[in-house]
Design a protein around this motif. Structure first.
Motif, short mmCIF file in Angstrom:
data_model
loop_
_atom_site.label_atom_id
_atom_site.label_comp_id
_atom_site.label_asym_id
_atom_site.label_seq_id
_atom_site.Cartn_x
_atom_site.Cartn_y
_atom_site.Cartn_z
N LEU A 440 0.84 -1.19 0.00
CA LEU A 440 0.00 0.00 0.00
C LEU A 440 0.88 1.24 0.00
O LEU A 440 1.94 1.26 0.62
N ASN A 441 0.43 2.28 -0.70
CA ASN A 441 1.17 3.54 -0.76
C ASN A 441 0.40 4.62 -0.01
O ASN A 441 -0.85 4.67 -0.04
N ASP A 442 1.16 5.46 0.69
CA ASP A 442 0.51 6.59 1.38
C ASP A 442 -0.20 7.46 0.37
O ASP A 442 0.32 7.70 -0.74
N ARG A 443 -1.40 7.96 0.81
CA ARG A 443 -2.21 8.74 -0.12
C ARG A 443 -2.76 9.98 0.57
O ARG A 443 -2.88 10.03 1.80
N LYS A 495 -16.77 9.05 -0.24
CA LYS A 495 -16.87 10.43 0.19
C LYS A 495 -16.27 10.62 1.59
O LYS A 495 -16.99 10.81 2.59
N PRO A 496 -15.00 10.50 1.70
CA PRO A 496 -14.37 10.59 3.03
C PRO A 496 -14.48 12.00 3.61
O PRO A 496 -14.61 12.98 2.89
N CYS A 497 -14.46 12.01 4.89
CA CYS A 497 -14.42 13.29 5.63
C CYS A 497 -13.10 13.38 6.36
O CYS A 497 -12.28 12.45 6.30
N SER A 498 -12.91 14.44 7.08
CA SER A 498 -11.63 14.62 7.76
C SER A 498 -11.40 13.59 8.84
O SER A 498 -10.26 13.33 9.22
N PHE A 499 -12.49 12.96 9.31
CA PHE A 499 -12.33 11.93 10.36
C PHE A 499 -11.92 10.59 9.80
O PHE A 499 -11.59 9.67 10.55
N ASP A 500 -11.97 10.43 8.46
CA ASP A 500 -11.61 9.14 7.86
C ASP A 500 -10.10 9.00 7.64
O ASP A 500 -9.63 7.97 7.17
N GLY A 501 -9.34 10.02 7.90
CA GLY A 501 -7.89 9.89 7.78
C GLY A 501 -7.32 9.00 8.87
O GLY A 501 -7.91 8.83 9.94
N GLY A 502 -6.16 8.41 8.63
CA GLY A 502 -5.50 7.55 9.59
C GLY A 502 -4.62 6.53 8.92
O GLY A 502 -4.25 6.66 7.73
N CYS A 519 -0.59 1.73 5.19
CA CYS A 519 -0.33 3.02 4.57
C CYS A 519 -1.08 4.10 5.36
O CYS A 519 -1.97 3.81 6.16
N LYS A 520 -0.71 5.34 5.11
CA LYS A 520 -1.32 6.47 5.81
C LYS A 520 -2.15 7.25 4.83
O LYS A 520 -1.70 7.59 3.75
N LEU A 521 -3.43 7.54 5.25
CA LEU A 521 -4.35 8.29 4.42
C LEU A 521 -4.60 9.63 5.07
O LEU A 521 -4.94 9.72 6.26
N GLU A 522 -4.43 10.69 4.32
CA GLU A 522 -4.66 12.05 4.81
C GLU A 522 -5.79 12.66 3.99
O GLU A 522 -5.72 12.68 2.77
#
Length: 537
Positions: A440-443, A495-502, A519-522
């Motif tokens: 997985l790649n950071d996105r 439709k991610p929101c800011s709380f879906d990052g991690g 991986c890290k999702l921002e």
């Protein structure tokens, strides 16, 4: 005073000395004085000396002998003391003084005459007399040296000519010539001349070498020359029944006389037609047959000049079948065959053979070997329990023979009690612990825009895939869509929101082990410019 002695007879040595050539005159001997009163007997030794040296005695034998009491003898001169003989007159041998006997006994026998040389013999006739060049006023001929010359050698040649219908031969060269070529000049145009060459040596004239035909004295504008096409310079091959039309151009003025021969014999007008023009000759055969094969010779001739060429014509056809086809042996699923070449090869080389087989149940023929060059063959992969017949065709450059040779015997493949046991193979263990081949790649995602995480995994048996967010199993949350197909694992976040990052983790499990990848999702918030906000108010 003693009486006048009789003339002395010449000895054989003196006769030989007179016949011999006179030597160069040598120094005269010193005179020897003799007593005034000498008897004839004492003068005998002086007479014997010329017998030992016949060359010196020859000058003294002139005139008659002088008496001993004459004045010359009293003067003591040795040459004068020896009696001379004139005109071959001689006295009897009994009258010679007694002291001369030993000198006559010592005279050698005359030498034998040398063997006379063999008589001179003329040479043989000059060979291959032919025309080298001709024009309206001269004729040049050439020839070969006679085959037999002999010990007398060869002095030269004489060239002679005469007009046709006459026997008045004229000599062309005043002096003998040593070369094998001569040009006869100052001839009259239109004359028909016979020419001959004679070899001369001390033995006389040889038999003449003569031109085969008389030569007309006229200008030859262009010598005959055949322009053989390149395709006809090698063997020309045609099939039986085909049409043959050969055009061969040539040069020559005036119009050359054209002749054709086949194997040294004139052409058969029933088989070949010849059409001649000023520039070419055409040989036409409507339908070729095997008997038309052979060596053809074409000749063009202008007066005594000639040019020839040859071409080889080969008429071919399909070969005959092989002979003596035999089934030699049968074993297992194989059959061995043997045959001999065909009697008729179609007038060309055999290039191969075709072997076919037929099952007696169906009777259908199948080709098993093509373009086979040997005279023995082994047919394999026959079916057990069947009976087979075989046939062989011949091949040449035309094609395959129409007829074939068929075996009289039948090859039967016997059934045997063989039980087929399939081979046992050890099964390969393909078990493998999960392993991620693509991590997985950071996105970074934008709020409100669906995003997807991708990775790939390998493992046997097929691993179970789980997705985790911040080390918590996502499960069946409808916000997330989990797909695993052919080792490709994907997680779709709608439709991610800011709380879906991690931190998102994919975990693969099977009985052989476990593997994870993270991986890290921002998730970024879209910031509108200030001008846009004021308009909104």
């Amino acid at each position: 005073m003693p009486g006048k002695p009789a003339p002395i007879k010449k000895s054989p040595a003196k006769k030989a000395a007179e016949k011999a050539p006179e030597p160069a005159p040598g120094p005269e001997p010193a005179p020897v004085e003799a007593p005034p009163a000498e008897t004839p007997a004492e003068a005998a030794p002086a007479e014997a000396a010329p017998a030992e040296t016949p060359a010196e005695a020859a000058p003294a034998a002139e005139g008659e002998a002088a008496p001993a009491g004459d004045t010359p003898a009293a003067e003591g001169s040795a040459p004068a003391a020896a009696p001379a003989v004139e005109d071959g007159a001689a006295a009897p041998a009994t009258d010679a003084p007694a002291d001369a006997a030993p000198a006559e006994a010592a005279v050698e026998e005359p030498p034998k005459a040398p063997t006379p040389p063999p008589p001179a013999v003329p040479t043989s006739a000059p060979l291959d007399v032919s025309v080298d060049d001709v024009n309206d006023s001269s004729l040049t001929i050439k020839w070969q040296t006679p085959e037999t010359i002999g010990d007398s050698g060869l002095d030269g040649y004489t060239v002679e000519y005469c007009k046709d219908g006459t026997t008045d031969w004229s000599v062309a060269n005043e002096k003998l010539i040593s070369v094998n070529r001569y040009c006869i000049k100052n001839l009259t145009a239109g004359d028909l001349l016979h020419v001959r060459v004679v070899a001369v040596n001390p033995g006389g004239r040889s038999e003449p070498g003569t031109l085969a035909q008389p030569v007309p004295i006229r200008e030859v504008v262009d010598r005959p020359k055949i322009r053989m096409p390149r395709t006809l310079r090698s063997r020309y091959v045609k099939q039986v029944g085909e049409q043959i039309n050969l055009l061969i151009p040539f040069l020559g003025k005036p119009k050359p006389a054209v002749s054709w021969l086949k194997d040294g014999q004139p052409l058969d007008p029933k088989r070949a037609n010849i059409r001649n023009s000023n520039k070419d000759s055409i040989m036409f055969i409507r339908s070729a047959e095997r008997e038309d094969s052979g060596v053809y010779e074409m000749a063009v001739k202008v007066d005594s000049f000639e040019d020839k060429t040859t071409l080889i014509l080969q008429i071919v056809e399909l070969p005959g079948p092989p002979t003596s086809l035999k089934l030699v042996d049968t074993w297992g699923f194989n059959a061995a065959l043997e045959w001999t070449p065909p009697k008729d090869n179609g007038n060309t080389d055999i290039t191969g053979y075709t072997i076919q087989k037929a099952d007696r149940k169906t009777g259908e023929w199948f080709t098993v070997l093509e373009h086979y060059h040997r005279l023995t063959a082994t047919v394999s992969d026959l079916i057990m329990g069947n009976s087979y017949s075989f046939r062989v065709f011949s091949e040449n450059q035309v094609g395959i023979s129409e007829m074939s040779a068929v075996t009289k015997d039948v090859a039967t493949i016997q059934k045997t009690g063989i039980v087929y046991k399939p081979p046992e193979y050890q099964e390969h263990d393909f078990s493998e612990a999960p392993k991620f081949t693509t991590p997985l790649n950071d996105r970074a995602a934008t709020v409100g825009y669906t995003t997807k995480l991708l990775c790939s995994v390998r493992g046997s048996p097929k691993p179970k895939i789980e997705w985790l967010k911040n080390q918590m199993v996502i499960g069946d949350d409808p916000k997330f869509r989990q797909i695993a197909h052919q080792g490709i694992c994907s997680l779709e976040i709608r439709k991610p929101c800011s709380f879906d990052g991690g931190v998102y983790t994919c975990r693969a499990k099977n009985p052989q082990g476990e593997a994870t990848v993270s991986c890290k999702l921002e998730v970024k918030q879209v910031i509108l410019p200030e001008a846009g906000k004021e308009k909104g108010k």
